[in-house]
Write an enzyme that holds these catalytic residues in place. Structure first.
Site, PDB file in Angstrom:
ATOM      1  CB  SER A  33      49.725  33.399  75.451  1.00  0.00           C
ATOM      2  OG  SER A  33      48.392  33.178  75.074  1.00  0.00           O
ATOM      3  CG  ASP A  39      44.622  39.047  77.162  1.00  0.00           C
ATOM      4  OD1 ASP A  39      44.126  38.547  76.132  1.00  0.00           O
ATOM      5  OD2 ASP A  39      45.768  38.797  77.551  1.00  0.00           O
ATOM      6  CG  HIS A  50      46.845  38.041  74.264  1.00  0.00           C
ATOM      7  ND1 HIS A  50      46.670  37.291  75.408  1.00  0.00           N
ATOM      8  CD2 HIS A  50      47.604  37.278  73.435  1.00  0.00           C
ATOM      9  CE1 HIS A  50      47.286  36.118  75.284  1.00  0.00           C
ATOM     10  NE2 HIS A  50      47.857  36.082  74.096  1.00  0.00           N
TER      11      HIS A  50
END
Length: 711
Positions: free
Chosen positions: A563, A648, A683
């Protein structure tokens, strides 16, 4: 006869060897996918950028899906020789896990609550027992049953009504963190007709057992912006809007105080907080603003007795302080200091009990738990005796108890759940994570905390663990992990899956770089906005340090981040690619400028205080100077494993997809470059506990294959 059998076996082995060799040769000749180039001009501040792969943003475009599938196929073909090893790694990691495990029960409102897993099952089973642990088990939710027919499943936000009759819960079957709330009658097992869609999943009950409050998301940006009141048994269309957050840099949530007296709406941005409170006995009443928002003022609230306790940065308290105010006079003019600000101690959180206040602090990068009797006499700290541990309060839902429940773990010590008697100062270890397989001995590993010197002279801590057989001769593979954003602290933690690397000679290290709050709030401030590059240079300097100290060498050094940590990976491979043999970038945030200019993308507007607002030219220029996608250049790059999820909601899949497509045309080397897209998840990757191990086995096989470790 024996000779004949031996001859047959030799022939089989020879044939398999030849087959593997042929497969390896074929894999070498497979061509990587080439994304088509459709130049798009992106103009801002009289600056023109050309994005050749902007078209990959089109989620519904069949050509986009085809390209992602081609990349998956390419990865599978190129790594076919590791598939058997991946299976072995998966089975090895799975074998360390106690499959029929359960959580430590906690007592709340007349029931003990437990979460357990059954052997061979991916998902948890939520249960409770009335009164005592010998009572019959009542299954609240068996997620293995609920997950059937879904490639992704997540149950979240379970909340029990005060009379213990109902449970509200949220379900996400896409991985995009868009939930549907439903309500279950726990006495009959019936799922009620109430169905509330497009929500965050969490909800709280008023004390009337007939009203819940929940948070709804904007359908485009997924920003949590509205709080509604829902009456049991009614259509969601008739729900009443009780708060609408108009400022698109703020997100909202709803909770209930531990005292059960107040429903709380929290609204916050990176730098500013605001709360509204409502008597939980009067759900149809009006929420009252606790303290109106003031830019730069952060605070959180905890209710006890006739007062609120306020954790805040008021009066330039960079590391926060604790204040107290009457519940009927909550504006900041009424707040009084209880624990003053300390320059070298970060105040992270509190737990309130009838006789004690428990304070979580951080100094010199280490956790501390402070016990403070309300009598004012004899406060003390829990003792911890090494430098690579994390300690934290866990589930403490009861006021009237002298028992504090906390967790402890280190990089070589499995996590434990501990009940500590704050009066007698005695402790009981309720559970220590079991590592099955019979091979684990924590005394076989060495833990260290070392300090690298950053470019500007700042000392940056690194936590590491490795097998005691390791020699500092520069020949060890080392995996360096970091995050470095949003003030998130990367705690030294235990991982049974990590043993798969440690037992094969890897050193594992966490770089506590600026951008997190590892060394206090200023550590965060020094790694954001116009100081963001400190995050990247800190990681590079930590990399140079472990090379200099002969823990490893560039041909054996690997880096990992996800991320915002994936942004870190993208930046460092542009800036110092020669330091790494391989890099794992999970769901990486790499197209910084384009994303932060698009306020329709989830999270964008709420993050201006983290990265800057590129609509302002000075932020635009600074972000453009480090944005990984914009700074890909014709140079050599390390071997790269890049992962993403089609659904995501935090880092859109097209960021890593565009990055990989651009890297393929620019990098000047024969190193491997893989893009793996989970077409069913978001995610956090796969939802099942064993499916996620398969993803980890892919990453580990990438590292081990580069090190030519085949078993």
């Amino acid at each position: 006869m024996k000779n004949s059998i031996r001859l047959v076996l030799l022939c089989v082995i020879f044939a398999l060897t030849i087959t593997k060799a042929k497969a390896q040769k074929m894999a070498e000749n497979i061509q990587a996918p080439v994304a088509k180039i459709i130049p798009k001009q992106l103009v801002k501040h009289n600056d023109t950028r050309i994005d050749n792969y902007f078209w990959l943003n089109e989620r519904e475009n069949p050509e986009v899906i085809s390209y992602l599938n081609q990349e998956n196929d390419y990865y599978n073909a190129k790594t076919a020789h590791t598939k058997e090893f991946q299976t072995e790694l998966f089975e090895e990691m799975k074998a360390r896990i106690k499959e029929d495990d359960q959580s430590v029960p906690y007592f709340y409102n007349g029931y003990f609550y437990l979460t357990r897993y059954e052997k061979g099952q991916d998902y948890p089973i939520y249960t409770r027992k009335k009164g005592n642990l010998t009572a019959p088990e009542e299954i609240l939710f068996n997620c293995n049953e609920l997950a059937k027919g879904h490639s992704y499943f997540q149950l979240g936000g379970m909340s029990i009504s005060p009379n213990n009759k109902y449970a509200s819960f949220g379900v996400d079957t896409k991985g995009r963190r868009i939930y549907t709330i439903q309500i279950k009658n726990l006495e009959t097992g019936e799922i009620l007709s109430d169905k509330i869609e497009n929500v965050t999943g969490g909800s709280v009950w008023a004390n009337d057992n007939a009203t819940i409050f929940y948070t709804q998301q904007d359908k485009v940006t997924l920003r949590a912006d509205k709080v509604f009141r829902h009456k049991l048994g009614t259509d969601a269309k008739s729900d009443v809007l009780v708060f609408d957050e108009k400022d698109d840099t703020f997100n909202v949530y709803v909770s209930k105080e531990k005292s059960r007296k107040y429903i709380v709406i929290g609204s916050g941005s990176t730098l500013t907080s605001e709360y509204r409170i409502l008597d939980a006995d009067k759900p149809d009443g009006e929420f009252k603003v606790f303290q109106p928002r003031v830019r730069g003022l952060e605070y959180s609230i905890s209710h006890y007795g006739d007062s609120f306790y306020v954790l805040t940065n008021k009066d330039k308290a960079t590391n926060f302080k604790l204040m107290k105010t009457p519940e009927n006079a909550t504006s900041k003019d009424n707040w009084k200091d209880l624990i003053p600000h300390r320059k070298d101690v970060l105040l992270e959180g509190i737990e309130i009990f009838k006789n004690y206040l428990v304070v979580e602090e951080r100094s010199n990068g280490l956790n501390h738990i402070r016990i403070m009797p309300w009598s004012g006499k004899g406060d003390y700290y829990l003792p911890f005796d090494n430098e690579t541990y994390s300690a934290y309060t866990t589930t403490n839902v009861d006021f009237d108890t002298d028992i504090l429940r906390y967790g402890y773990q280190s990089m070589a010590t499995p996590s434990s759940v501990i009940d500590f008697n704050m009066t007698t100062k005695t402790k009981e270890v309720l559970k220590e994570q079991q590592v099955l397989g019979g091979k684990f001995d924590k005394n076989s590993y060495i833990e260290e905390r070392v300090w690298a010197t950053a470019t500007d002279g700042t000392k940056v801590p690194i936590s590491m663990v490795y097998h005691k057989s390791i020699k500092k001769d520069g020949k060890n593979p080392l995996l360096l992990y970091a995050y470095g954003s949003y003030g998130n602290t990367m705690e030294p933690y235990f991982s049974s899956t990590r043993l798969t690397l440690l037992d094969r000679g890897f050193v594992y290290a966490i770089a506590h770089i600026r951008g997190g709050e590892d060394l206090g709030r200023q550590w965060y401030e020094d790694g954001k906005l116009f100081k963001k590059k400190n995050t990247f240079t800190d990681f590079i300097d930590c990399s140079k340090f472990v090379i200099q100290e002969k823990y490893t060498a560039p041909e054996h050094l690997y880096a990992e981040g996800g991320s915002a940590g994936g942004l870190l990976m993208g930046a460092v491979v542009n800036m110092a690619p020669e330091l790494y043999n391989g890099v794992i970038a999970q769901v990486p945030f790499v197209d910084v400028v384009t994303t932060m200019l698009d306020d329709s993308i989830p999270l964008t507007t709420g993050e201006y205080d983290e990265w800057g607002n590129p609509n302002d030219k000075k932020y635009y220029d600074y972000m453009l100077s480090y944005s990984p996608y914009d700074n890909v250049k014709k140079q050599k790059y390390p071997n790269l494993f890049v992962s993403t999820g089609l659904h995501d909601s935090q880092v859109q899949y097209w960021e890593p997809a565009k990055w990989v497509a651009k890297l393929r045309t620019m990098k000047k080397d024969e190193t491997v470059l893989y893009l793996v897209t989970n077409m069913d998840a978001g995610h956090g990757g796969a939802s099942g506990r064993f499916e996620s191990l398969k993803e980890l086995a892919r990453e580990f096989s990438f590292l081990l294959d580069l090190e030519k470790i085949k078993k």
